[in-house]
Design a protein around this motif. Structure first.
Motif, PDB file in Angstrom:
ATOM      1  N   ARG A 166      -8.793   1.481  -5.701  1.00 14.82           N
ATOM      2  CA  ARG A 166      -9.576   1.419  -4.031  1.00 14.82           C
ATOM      3  C   ARG A 166      -8.787   2.545  -3.694  1.00 14.82           C
ATOM      4  NH1 ARG A 166     -10.702  -1.638   0.752  1.00 14.82           N
ATOM      5  NH2 ARG A 166     -12.043  -3.780  -0.196  1.00 14.82           N
ATOM      6  N   MET A 167      -7.441   3.062  -4.526  1.00 12.73           N
ATOM      7  CA  MET A 167      -7.343   4.791  -4.239  1.00 12.73           C
ATOM      8  C   MET A 167      -7.553   5.641  -5.541  1.00 12.73           C
ATOM      9  SD  MET A 167      -4.580   4.653  -6.029  1.00 12.73           S
ATOM     10  CE  MET A 167      -3.378   6.601  -5.148  1.00 12.73           C
ATOM     11  N   GLU A 181       0.770  -1.465   0.115  1.00  8.30           N
ATOM     12  CA  GLU A 181       0.274  -0.218   0.105  1.00  8.30           C
ATOM     13  C   GLU A 181       0.527   1.332  -0.180  1.00  8.30           C
ATOM     14  OE1 GLU A 181      -3.615  -0.163   3.032  1.00  8.30           O
ATOM     15  OE2 GLU A 181      -4.491  -1.157   1.443  1.00  8.30           O
ATOM     16  N   PHE A 211       0.758   4.145  -3.359  1.00  9.30           N
ATOM     17  CA  PHE A 211      -0.235   5.398  -2.330  1.00  9.30           C
ATOM     18  C   PHE A 211       0.527   6.614  -2.671  1.00  9.30           C
ATOM     19  CE2 PHE A 211      -2.822   2.813   1.252  1.00  9.30           C
ATOM     20  CZ  PHE A 211      -4.206   2.816   0.346  1.00  9.30           C
ATOM     21  N   VAL A 255      -3.724   8.921   0.114  1.00  7.45           N
ATOM     22  CA  VAL A 255      -5.011   8.812   1.110  1.00  7.45           C
ATOM     23  C   VAL A 255      -4.442   8.322   2.636  1.00  7.45           C
ATOM     24  CG1 VAL A 255      -6.087   8.509  -0.919  1.00  7.45           C
ATOM     25  CG2 VAL A 255      -4.662   6.116  -0.012  1.00  7.45           C
ATOM     26  N   GLU A 278      -5.925  -4.312  -6.580  1.00  9.60           N
ATOM     27  CA  GLU A 278      -7.113  -4.211  -5.998  1.00  9.60           C
ATOM     28  C   GLU A 278      -6.725  -2.698  -5.057  1.00  9.60           C
ATOM     29  OE1 GLU A 278      -9.919  -6.736  -4.226  1.00  9.60           O
ATOM     30  OE2 GLU A 278     -10.935  -4.977  -2.718  1.00  9.60           O
ATOM     31  N   ILE A 279      -5.417  -2.734  -4.394  1.00 10.68           N
ATOM     32  CA  ILE A 279      -4.785  -1.176  -3.814  1.00 10.68           C
ATOM     33  C   ILE A 279      -5.257  -0.412  -4.729  1.00 10.68           C
ATOM     34  CG2 ILE A 279      -2.742  -0.485  -2.588  1.00 10.68           C
ATOM     35  CD1 ILE A 279      -2.645  -3.938  -1.966  1.00 10.68           C
ATOM     36  N   LYS A 302     -15.719   1.245  -1.446  1.00 12.50           N
ATOM     37  CA  LYS A 302     -14.819   0.174  -0.259  1.00 12.50           C
ATOM     38  C   LYS A 302     -14.204   1.342   0.415  1.00 12.50           C
ATOM     39  CE  LYS A 302     -14.289  -4.011  -3.108  1.00 12.50           C
ATOM     40  NZ  LYS A 302     -13.644  -4.127  -4.090  1.00 12.50           N
ATOM     41  N   PRO A 303     -13.814   0.896   1.584  1.00 19.60           N
ATOM     42  CA  PRO A 303     -12.206   1.737   2.425  1.00 19.60           C
ATOM     43  C   PRO A 303     -11.665   1.684   0.445  1.00 19.60           C
ATOM     44  CG  PRO A 303     -13.754  -0.044   2.973  1.00 19.60           C
ATOM     45  CD  PRO A 303     -13.689  -0.384   2.543  1.00 19.60           C
ATOM     46  N   VAL A 304     -10.330   2.996   1.752  1.00 20.33           N
ATOM     47  CA  VAL A 304      -9.626   3.199   0.453  1.00 20.33           C
ATOM     48  C   VAL A 304      -8.643   2.054   0.708  1.00 20.33           C
ATOM     49  CG1 VAL A 304      -9.420   5.412   0.289  1.00 20.33           C
ATOM     50  CG2 VAL A 304      -9.025   4.735   2.019  1.00 20.33           C
ATOM     51  N   SER A 305      -8.299   1.257   1.956  1.00 17.91           N
ATOM     52  CA  SER A 305      -6.736   0.429   2.396  1.00 17.91           C
ATOM     53  C   SER A 305      -8.142  -1.083   2.379  1.00 17.91           C
ATOM     54  CB  SER A 305      -6.556   0.970   4.188  1.00 17.91           C
ATOM     55  OG  SER A 305      -5.542  -0.673   4.235  1.00 17.91           O
ATOM     56  N   TYR A 306      -6.788  -1.673   1.180  1.00 17.97           N
ATOM     57  CA  TYR A 306      -7.370  -3.213   1.579  1.00 17.97           C
ATOM     58  C   TYR A 306      -6.738  -4.026   3.113  1.00 17.97           C
ATOM     59  CZ  TYR A 306      -7.252  -7.970   1.013  1.00 17.97           C
ATOM     60  OH  TYR A 306      -7.535  -9.234   0.089  1.00 17.97           O
ATOM     61  N   PHE A 336     -11.340   4.999   7.900  1.00 14.74           N
ATOM     62  CA  PHE A 336     -11.921   4.502   6.465  1.00 14.74           C
ATOM     63  C   PHE A 336     -13.033   3.810   6.213  1.00 14.74           C
ATOM     64  CE2 PHE A 336      -7.236   4.044   5.615  1.00 14.74           C
ATOM     65  CZ  PHE A 336      -6.977   6.139   5.841  1.00 14.74           C
ATOM     66  N   PHE A 344      -6.707  -2.301   5.590  1.00  8.76           N
ATOM     67  CA  PHE A 344      -7.829  -1.558   7.312  1.00  8.76           C
ATOM     68  C   PHE A 344      -8.540  -1.864   7.136  1.00  8.76           C
ATOM     69  CE2 PHE A 344      -4.369   1.664   7.339  1.00  8.76           C
ATOM     70  CZ  PHE A 344      -3.226   0.139   8.629  1.00  8.76           C
ATOM     71  N   ASP A 345      -9.525  -2.650   5.540  1.00  9.21           N
ATOM     72  CA  ASP A 345     -10.848  -2.978   5.439  1.00  9.21           C
ATOM     73  C   ASP A 345     -11.467  -4.149   6.374  1.00  9.21           C
ATOM     74  OD1 ASP A 345     -12.914  -3.781   4.332  1.00  9.21           O
ATOM     75  OD2 ASP A 345     -12.741  -3.354   2.214  1.00  9.21           O
TER      76      ASP A 345
END
Lengths: 396, 396
Positions: free
Chosen positions: A136-137, A105, A109, A256, A132-133, B254-258, B109, B260-261
């Motif tokens: 998401r951002m 991440e 990020f 993020v 996926e990461i 989806k939350p920005v972090s995988y 998040f 910390f999801d």
């Protein structure tokens, strides 16, 4: 507001710490009256691997503060140790306060902004994760997909790069779900030509298969502590070269994540040239002690992983074999779950099944770093032979 | 793609692991030939605190796999231990694989979507951090600001809530930068009335000042391992009640972090009711061993922190005093940096200055959990008296 508080609120004493213990309604849990139990195991899966006594002892030492000068020295040692392990002179070399996913991440990020194009090579689970990461951002993600164990030619990579014009290209060096060690040579040059950063995941390969960050023109490289480095999980070395730094320190938007922001992490690790390190977060002091020792062992031994494990069962699953994690095709007619359970029960030994797209296709055996001894390979083979003998075999 | 690799690419053998070691250009670093050095210190700052031998020993035990059944048992114990420490029956109770900042980002998040309104109470550094975290992920952040040590009345909080209609309200229970323990009673009810989640940071207060998550209607609560719990830094307990779960598991994005999801973390911790736990990330096994023992000590002793440290210097900085971290006004005419350096050098003792907005305003002394003994308080007072005697005092 000094002194004003007590005048304004008369219930403050209760809330501030003098409330009666009669408010306790959740009793102490009975399970906590049992001692901690953790059996001794041979960790011959794809990680974590067994931790040698010297590294365990370091992790169990009395701690010091995360901002003490002696801690900075230990962090400086870690930085040098990572530079050696990665074969890089990059100043921007640190350890994450987290596992390989934290490094993953952090890399994405910091080097990508929302809307930018990212190209991800997927031939197992790790590319899926990075895709996926990045999605998401807010990145514009393009996937190159092969079946687990497949690999990408440099020509295929360059064609995809021409088409998608990514700012970042991701590749897994050690695809542990498929047991594949991907060729690296030449890809860094292609990335430079197309003004793209080259991000490589070596979580499962570092210390087992050679990698040369500077020579191979890798822009961002990360690994984990718990594989061939033999430290407990929870720290993850990562390094950025000047190209990567230029991109990530000249962005328009903030990353993020505050916790994974390299502007702060580079200061915490003394990499930003500023005279003082400011408090950012509290690093895992014991984890850094252990990581320092695992890197010291690597520096002392100059002994890189050499594979001693030869595959006797069926055919190998891939020809570009990862030395640290061996994937074997599931023996015909056997239930892999039953075999693994048998080996765990009778040999106190962890081996694992596939992961992500390789579930049901392979069994995985890892002999990493400290565990990479002929005696361990013999023991693993003995356990496999015993399982083949004692587990049920269908007639199919 | 089985077996196809070797036919397609003839340079694969080099890249896959058979390259000559002559490619090594970065030599092993000399600093790694020195032994690891970490001095014994009295950690009387705001954390990390000294770790008791039992917890150190647990952290130094041989590890097991992060997905072994025995590890799940240890994680179940941790969950029960946190439920007791937080005084909650919440099923959704886990530990982060990271420090308090990981819990902070996880809370924000997962419960907030981009564009939603968040209200943050700022009276020291921690509110600032949460406001920044929420802004980075696209929330519409509203700040209520007091000088360090100031606190918010329930009326002020309700007025701000009516105005900004937040989905989340953040408050720090133990504001360690100012030494303030904020009143909690009644705020949870206000949040329910206004359909807002109540998020409370107890990193510096848990185990030192009473907190009752369920009774006080706190929707999300987190803490750190390295303060009054006396475990090494690197893990962070967090709990979500049903209201919080309803919000975070019914979101559109989806939350920005995988990493910390909570969809994934709740499965990893066996909180989602599914029969199997899937691989998400590799948790810090040694850190969980240590956290388990620190929570066991809390459960065994039923001894909550009682303050033994009485302030003799000048006036107290705030009247809502946090028991774990005592802030004292800097003695008139003294240089606080010189005093702290003197105490470290001559007494091997960490005390610290202010943090964020309280820098230059206070000195901070923490006696947390294991460290909270009268003999330690006497030693700290002796060191302070010695510093007052031997450090320069200006005539001003």
């Amino acid at each position: 507001s000094l002194g004003a508080a007590s005048q304004e609120q008369d219930t403050s004493r209760d809330a501030a710490g003098l409330r009666s213990m009669s408010s306790v309604t959740i009793p102490p849990p009975a399970c906590m009256l049992r001692p901690l139990e953790a059996p001794l195991r041979y960790l011959f899966g794809p990680g974590p691997s067994n931790v040698p006594p010297r590294v365990l002892a370091a992790g169990g030492r009395p701690i010091i503060g995360h901002l003490h000068p002696e801690m900075y020295e230990i962090m400086n040692d870690i930085k040098k140790g990572i530079q050696y392990a990665f074969q890089t002179e990059n100043n921007m070399t640190i350890s994450m306060s987290g596992s390989g996913h934290a490094a993953m991440e952090c890399a994405v990020f910091n080097t990508v902004e929302p809307g930018e194009s990212v190209l991800v090579a997927i031939n197992g689970i790790w590319g899926e994760r990075v895709a996926e990461i990045a999605e998401r951002m807010g990145a514009n993600v393009h996937r190159m997909v092969k079946t687990p164990g497949g690999y990408f030619t440099n020509k295929e990579i360059e064609q995809a790069m021409q088409k998608h014009k990514p700012v970042l290209f991701f590749l897994t060096h050690g695809e542990s779900s498929a047991g594949l060690c991907h060729p690296i040579d030449g890809i860094g040059d292609i990335c430079r030509k197309h003004d793209c950063l080259f991000l490589v995941d070596t979580v499962a390969s570092l210390g087992a298969a050679p990698i040369f960050m500077d020579k191979q023109n890798i822009d961002i490289l990360y690994t984990g502590s718990q594989k061939a480095l033999n430290a407990p999980p929870g720290t993850a070395p990562i390094s950025f070269n000047d190209r990567a730094c230029h991109k990530m320190f000249n962005r328009k938007t903030k990353p993020v994540s505050y916790l994974f922001d390299m502007t702060h992490l580079s200061n915490y690790w003394g990499c930003d040239g500023k005279p003082a390190r400011a408090y950012h977060h509290t690093g895992p002091v014991s984890g850094f002690f252990a990581l320092r020792e695992s890197l010291a062992i690597l520096a002392e031994r100059v002994k890189r992983y050499t594979s001693t494990f030869s595959v006797i069962l069926q055919k190998k699953y891939t020809d570009l074999r990862l030395p640290s994690v061996t994937t074997i095709a599931i023996p015909k007619g056997y239930d892999w779950r039953e075999m693994l359970a048998y080996i765990m029960k009778h040999h106190q030994m962890e081996m694992t099944g596939g992961l992500g797209p390789s579930i049901g296709m392979v069994m995985r055996i890892g002999l990493m770093g400290y565990n990479c001894e002929k005696s361990n390979a013999d023991m693993a083979l003995h356990a496999l032979a015993d399982a083949l003998k004692n587990c049920r075999k269908s007639k199919a």
